[in-house]
Write a protein that holds these residues in place. Sequence first.
Motif, short mmCIF file in Angstrom:
data_model
loop_
_atom_site.label_atom_id
_atom_site.label_comp_id
_atom_site.label_asym_id
_atom_site.label_seq_id
_atom_site.Cartn_x
_atom_site.Cartn_y
_atom_site.Cartn_z
N ASN A 17 14.73 -18.21 -7.53
CA ASN A 17 15.57 -19.32 -7.32
C ASN A 17 16.57 -19.63 -8.47
O ASN A 17 17.62 -20.19 -8.26
CB ASN A 17 14.65 -20.56 -7.06
N LEU A 18 15.96 -19.47 -9.78
CA LEU A 18 16.79 -19.75 -10.99
C LEU A 18 16.59 -18.31 -12.03
O LEU A 18 15.40 -17.97 -12.23
CB LEU A 18 16.11 -20.75 -11.80
N LYS B 40 19.16 -17.27 -6.64
CA LYS B 40 19.96 -18.43 -5.97
C LYS B 40 21.13 -19.23 -6.71
O LYS B 40 22.02 -19.42 -6.70
CB LYS B 40 18.98 -19.50 -5.38
N THR B 41 20.23 -19.48 -8.22
CA THR B 41 21.21 -20.22 -8.96
C THR B 41 20.98 -19.25 -10.31
O THR B 41 20.10 -18.90 -10.77
CB THR B 41 20.74 -21.51 -9.32
N ASP C 226 26.26 -19.67 -11.89
CA ASP C 226 26.72 -21.14 -11.40
C ASP C 226 26.95 -21.97 -12.49
O ASP C 226 27.72 -22.75 -12.11
CB ASP C 226 25.49 -21.38 -10.21
#
Length: 336
Positions: A274-275, A295-296, A313
Amino acid sequence: MSKVLVFVEHGAGTPARGAAELLAAAAQLGEPAAVVVSETDAGPLAVELGALGAGTVYVAVVPGADSLLVTPRVAALAAAVAAAGDVAAVLVGTSVESREAAARLAIRIGGAYLSDAVGVGHGVGAGHGVSAGHGAGGEGITVTQQAFGGAYTVVSAAGRGIPIVSLRPHSVEGAAPAAAGTVVAIDVAGDTAPTTTITARHEQSGASDRPDLQAAEVVVSGGRGLGSQEKFALVEQLADALGAAVGASRAAVDAGYVPQSYQVGQTGVTVSPNLYIAVGISGAIQHKAGMQTAKTIVAINKDADAPIFEVADFGVVGDLFTVVPQLIEAVKARKG
Ligand SMILES: Cc1cc2nc3c(=O)[nH]c(=O)nc-3n(C[C@H](O)[C@H](O)[C@H](O)COP(=O)(O)OP(=O)(O)OC[C@H]3O[C@@H](n4cnc5c(N)ncnc54)[C@H](O)[C@@H]3O)c2cc1C
């Protein structure tokens, strides 16, 4: 509705972290069912898998299974496919053992192995100009994969037979609704395929309590910008503050800052957390191939033109030795 079988790895009856996500993916394609190989009756495990969405739990009890390499898993999967009858797809995780079992299963049952998917769908190919086509397996099931170091996203379908898909962690959102978790015993005793016995296990030096790199929710990776093995500790401190896994670029591995098992990228492991925080990493295509589905992505680099910022991002242009200690303090302050 056709069943979608999920191969569940487990440690002493506790399902592996990815099981819930695989069952959620299965629920998007059909009726989720789990397949487990266990040394003993897997009753409590089946209850847990039911809560995670498995309507049926196919259990192969194999004495000494934990000391046998992949073949009992292949036998169990093949037997579960036969027992289930109407199977739309088989899903597995990305561990070495799951992927090997999946590829062997494809050979055994004349299925199609679709590796390292980052998404699954039912007929999503139509929207991408790809369809399952005449004679294709898997009832129009399509998978999304990254190709050529992530330069292309492709949508694939099985040309024939049942699609057997290895799915990268963190590819599917949500959860499957709880289901019955009805145990169906499958007998693999008659399967005489030769197998290999594990006679000893050695803990890898440097093994830590940090999460597994490929399955971690958060990964902090360091590159050549750290400058030395001693200074790489800064990456580990940030990772520990965040409860993250530690990764590295190949340049950091080649320079001896960390072991090769930490390497993220084309010739290392692929992560999809996710990160993902890239510290002192330029963002070469071979590195991006292993992390750009995160994701990020946060990048910390003193060069504003570093290619890593193309996929980031959030970007911090600055000296990592100034930025990262402040970040660690901020994370600790937030955690109280
Ligand atoms: C066949 C093949 C396979 C490969 N496979 C992989 C792979 O799996 N994984 C992989 O990572 N690479 C792989 N590579 C290597 C890849 O091409 C790059 O060489 C490598 O990723 C570079 O690592 P790096 O970003 O750490 O180093 P560099 O490219 O040297 O970048 C270091 C970065 O740190 C920044 N920096 C320096 N000091 C500071 C500071 N004080 N503060 C902030 N920023 C700073 C610099 O601005 C720079 O952007 C492969 C190459 C080939 C040919």
